[in-house]
Design a protein around this motif. Sequence first.
Motif, PDB file in Angstrom:
ATOM      1  N   THR A 106       0.840  -1.188   0.000  1.00  0.00           N
ATOM      2  CA  THR A 106       0.000   0.000   0.000  1.00  0.00           C
ATOM      3  C   THR A 106       0.880   1.245   0.000  1.00  0.00           C
ATOM      4  OG1 THR A 106      -1.726  -1.145   1.242  1.00  0.00           O
ATOM      5  CG2 THR A 106      -1.822   1.249   1.199  1.00  0.00           C
ATOM      6  N   PHE A 107       0.607   2.139  -0.951  1.00  0.00           N
ATOM      7  CA  PHE A 107       1.274   3.433  -1.013  1.00  0.00           C
ATOM      8  C   PHE A 107       0.245   4.519  -0.718  1.00  0.00           C
ATOM      9  CE2 PHE A 107       3.774   0.982  -4.197  1.00  0.00           C
ATOM     10  CZ  PHE A 107       5.006   1.027  -3.568  1.00  0.00           C
ATOM     11  N   THR A 108       0.517   5.349   0.274  1.00  0.00           N
ATOM     12  CA  THR A 108      -0.316   6.510   0.557  1.00  0.00           C
ATOM     13  C   THR A 108       0.496   7.766   0.232  1.00  0.00           C
ATOM     14  OG1 THR A 108       0.424   6.722   2.845  1.00  0.00           O
ATOM     15  CG2 THR A 108      -1.461   5.263   2.417  1.00  0.00           C
ATOM     16  N   GLU A 109      -0.097   8.914   0.484  1.00  0.00           N
ATOM     17  CA  GLU A 109       0.612  10.168   0.216  1.00  0.00           C
ATOM     18  C   GLU A 109       1.880  10.294   1.051  1.00  0.00           C
ATOM     19  OE1 GLU A 109      -2.296  13.172   0.890  1.00  0.00           O
ATOM     20  OE2 GLU A 109      -3.073  13.053  -1.146  1.00  0.00           O
ATOM     21  N   ASP A 110       1.920   9.612   2.171  1.00  0.00           N
ATOM     22  CA  ASP A 110       3.094   9.668   3.041  1.00  0.00           C
ATOM     23  C   ASP A 110       4.057   8.506   2.798  1.00  0.00           C
ATOM     24  OD1 ASP A 110       2.115  11.952   4.345  1.00  0.00           O
ATOM     25  OD2 ASP A 110       0.895  10.711   5.673  1.00  0.00           O
ATOM     26  N   ALA A 111       3.748   7.670   1.818  1.00  0.00           N
ATOM     27  CA  ALA A 111       4.537   6.446   1.650  1.00  0.00           C
ATOM     28  C   ALA A 111       4.954   6.219   0.208  1.00  0.00           C
ATOM     29  CB  ALA A 111       3.746   5.245   2.164  1.00  0.00           C
ATOM     30  N   GLY A 112       5.417   7.273  -0.442  1.00  0.00           N
ATOM     31  CA  GLY A 112       6.129   7.055  -1.690  1.00  0.00           C
ATOM     32  C   GLY A 112       5.426   7.366  -2.984  1.00  0.00           C
ATOM     33  N   VAL A 113       4.113   7.156  -3.088  1.00  0.00           N
ATOM     34  CA  VAL A 113       3.408   7.428  -4.332  1.00  0.00           C
ATOM     35  C   VAL A 113       2.232   8.345  -4.022  1.00  0.00           C
ATOM     36  CG1 VAL A 113       2.100   6.474  -6.270  1.00  0.00           C
ATOM     37  CG2 VAL A 113       4.055   5.226  -5.357  1.00  0.00           C
ATOM     38  N   TYR A 114       2.267   9.549  -4.547  1.00  0.00           N
ATOM     39  CA  TYR A 114       1.183  10.489  -4.305  1.00  0.00           C
ATOM     40  C   TYR A 114       0.962  11.336  -5.556  1.00  0.00           C
ATOM     41  CZ  TYR A 114       5.067  13.732  -3.553  1.00  0.00           C
ATOM     42  OH  TYR A 114       6.213  14.462  -3.706  1.00  0.00           O
ATOM     43  N   ASN A 199     -13.273   8.767   6.797  1.00  0.00           N
ATOM     44  CA  ASN A 199     -13.351   9.906   5.892  1.00  0.00           C
ATOM     45  C   ASN A 199     -13.799  11.200   6.562  1.00  0.00           C
ATOM     46  OD1 ASN A 199     -12.521   9.404   3.126  1.00  0.00           O
ATOM     47  ND2 ASN A 199     -14.112   7.833   3.060  1.00  0.00           N
ATOM     48  N   THR A 200     -14.140  11.160   7.846  1.00  0.00           N
ATOM     49  CA  THR A 200     -14.511  12.381   8.556  1.00  0.00           C
ATOM     50  C   THR A 200     -13.300  13.067   9.175  1.00  0.00           C
ATOM     51  OG1 THR A 200     -14.944  11.258  10.669  1.00  0.00           O
ATOM     52  CG2 THR A 200     -16.775  11.397   9.088  1.00  0.00           C
ATOM     53  N   THR A 201     -12.130  12.435   9.071  1.00  0.00           N
ATOM     54  CA  THR A 201     -10.912  13.019   9.631  1.00  0.00           C
ATOM     55  C   THR A 201      -9.877  13.248   8.538  1.00  0.00           C
ATOM     56  OG1 THR A 201      -9.784  10.914  10.087  1.00  0.00           O
ATOM     57  CG2 THR A 201     -11.322  11.735  11.764  1.00  0.00           C
ATOM     58  N   LYS A 202      -8.992  14.193   8.758  1.00  0.00           N
ATOM     59  CA  LYS A 202      -7.921  14.487   7.806  1.00  0.00           C
ATOM     60  C   LYS A 202      -7.007  13.283   7.633  1.00  0.00           C
ATOM     61  CE  LYS A 202      -4.035  17.665   7.068  1.00  0.00           C
ATOM     62  NZ  LYS A 202      -3.295  18.840   7.623  1.00  0.00           N
ATOM     63  N   GLU A 203      -6.676  12.652   8.758  1.00  0.00           N
ATOM     64  CA  GLU A 203      -5.777  11.495   8.708  1.00  0.00           C
ATOM     65  C   GLU A 203      -6.419  10.327   7.957  1.00  0.00           C
ATOM     66  OE1 GLU A 203      -6.651  13.138  11.413  1.00  0.00           O
ATOM     67  OE2 GLU A 203      -4.802  14.231  11.882  1.00  0.00           O
ATOM     68  N   GLY A 204      -7.704  10.109   8.211  1.00  0.00           N
ATOM     69  CA  GLY A 204      -8.393   9.018   7.540  1.00  0.00           C
ATOM     70  C   GLY A 204      -8.485   9.236   6.049  1.00  0.00           C
ATOM     71  N   LYS A 205      -8.757  10.458   5.639  1.00  0.00           N
ATOM     72  CA  LYS A 205      -8.820  10.761   4.209  1.00  0.00           C
ATOM     73  C   LYS A 205      -7.475  10.509   3.537  1.00  0.00           C
ATOM     74  CE  LYS A 205     -12.611  14.106   4.119  1.00  0.00           C
ATOM     75  NZ  LYS A 205     -13.008  15.501   3.839  1.00  0.00           N
ATOM     76  N   ALA A 206      -6.396  10.855   4.230  1.00  0.00           N
ATOM     77  CA  ALA A 206      -5.059  10.629   3.671  1.00  0.00           C
ATOM     78  C   ALA A 206      -4.807   9.139   3.464  1.00  0.00           C
ATOM     79  CB  ALA A 206      -3.999  11.228   4.596  1.00  0.00           C
ATOM     80  N   GLN A 207      -5.291   8.305   4.395  1.00  0.00           N
ATOM     81  CA  GLN A 207      -5.140   6.855   4.236  1.00  0.00           C
ATOM     82  C   GLN A 207      -5.916   6.344   3.030  1.00  0.00           C
ATOM     83  OE1 GLN A 207      -6.498   5.230   7.991  1.00  0.00           O
ATOM     84  NE2 GLN A 207      -4.421   5.131   8.791  1.00  0.00           N
ATOM     85  N   ASN A 208      -7.030   6.969   2.745  1.00  0.00           N
ATOM     86  CA  ASN A 208      -7.897   6.478   1.669  1.00  0.00           C
ATOM     87  C   ASN A 208      -7.435   6.907   0.286  1.00  0.00           C
ATOM     88  OD1 ASN A 208      -9.532   5.287   3.590  1.00  0.00           O
ATOM     89  ND2 ASN A 208     -10.858   7.071   3.782  1.00  0.00           N
ATOM     90  N   ARG A 209      -6.646   7.957   0.210  1.00  0.00           N
ATOM     91  CA  ARG A 209      -6.085   8.376  -1.079  1.00  0.00           C
ATOM     92  C   ARG A 209      -4.837   7.537  -1.334  1.00  0.00           C
ATOM     93  NH1 ARG A 209      -7.333  13.486   1.326  1.00  0.00           N
ATOM     94  NH2 ARG A 209      -5.148  13.782   1.894  1.00  0.00           N
ATOM     95  N   ARG A 210      -5.024   6.402  -1.938  1.00  0.00           N
ATOM     96  CA  ARG A 210      -3.926   5.442  -2.005  1.00  0.00           C
ATOM     97  C   ARG A 210      -3.945   4.648  -3.314  1.00  0.00           C
ATOM     98  NH1 ARG A 210      -8.194   2.944   0.426  1.00  0.00           N
ATOM     99  NH2 ARG A 210      -8.415   0.683   0.184  1.00  0.00           N
ATOM    100  N   VAL A 211      -2.798   4.076  -3.608  1.00  0.00           N
ATOM    101  CA  VAL A 211      -2.660   3.054  -4.645  1.00  0.00           C
ATOM    102  C   VAL A 211      -2.222   1.786  -3.943  1.00  0.00           C
ATOM    103  CG1 VAL A 211      -1.392   2.305  -6.686  1.00  0.00           C
ATOM    104  CG2 VAL A 211      -2.103   4.688  -6.471  1.00  0.00           C
ATOM    105  N   GLU A 212      -2.903   0.700  -4.226  1.00  0.00           N
ATOM    106  CA  GLU A 212      -2.634  -0.563  -3.545  1.00  0.00           C
ATOM    107  C   GLU A 212      -2.266  -1.620  -4.576  1.00  0.00           C
ATOM    108  OE1 GLU A 212      -4.722  -2.946   0.181  1.00  0.00           O
ATOM    109  OE2 GLU A 212      -5.494  -1.020  -0.529  1.00  0.00           O
TER     110      GLU A 212
END
Length: 232
Positions: A106-114, A199-212
């Motif tokens: 899993t790549f999120t905005e904080d983990a390499g692919v954004y 999706n109601t939190t900033k952190e949760g939204k960041a987790q959901n914007r991902r490539v898996e």
Amino acid sequence: MKKNIIKSVYVVMALSMIVGCKTVQNANKTQKGAVIGATGGAVIGGIIGNNVGKGNNTALGAIIGAVVGGAAGGYIGNRMDRQAERIEEEIPGAEVTRVGEGINVTFTEDAGVYFDTNKSNVKGTSATTLDKLAGIFKEYPDSYILVEGHTDSAGPEDYNMKLSQQRAESVTKYLVAQGISNGRFTTKWYGENQPKGDNTTKEGKAQNRRVELAIVASEELKQEAKQKTGER
């Protein structure tokens, strides 16, 4: 390995049979690959495999759906252990999980692919990360790769679906351009329909914007595993 664990991911029913995939921690290489197949991999594979692309499957489901099981599964698991270790070594920010006979990345905005807001082109740090991943895929050519795109819930649902498609296809096209055979890839997208976070939190939204990614054995590796272990 940071996440050397088989997750409890699915329980499926077929012909009145319920097959469970239990959490197995600290398993050795053979156990990791064989445990799921020993409890009914063919049944799991048929059901989950048929559901791919219908909105009720994930990268983890695709891995379970490709299971072989038994000694052959252990052989494949050993190969996947090494590939997972290489991904962790080269891409420290990626969330790498060994699942059964495959690998979930899993790549999120904080983990390499954004991606930039409302954009889908690969550039900068994302390109560097995917270059490293392409190099590992070349080292291990006997695997298939599922690329999934996901978004958070901000914006219209139909827009998010299209954006997740564009981003997943962008990642696939980039890896193909680095010399990985197009025939190894399957590309799926789910928009906002498979959130990992709140999706109601900033952190949760960041987790959901991902490539898996789901990485599973190719047919050639499956046949090699059966031949080497004497299974049919």
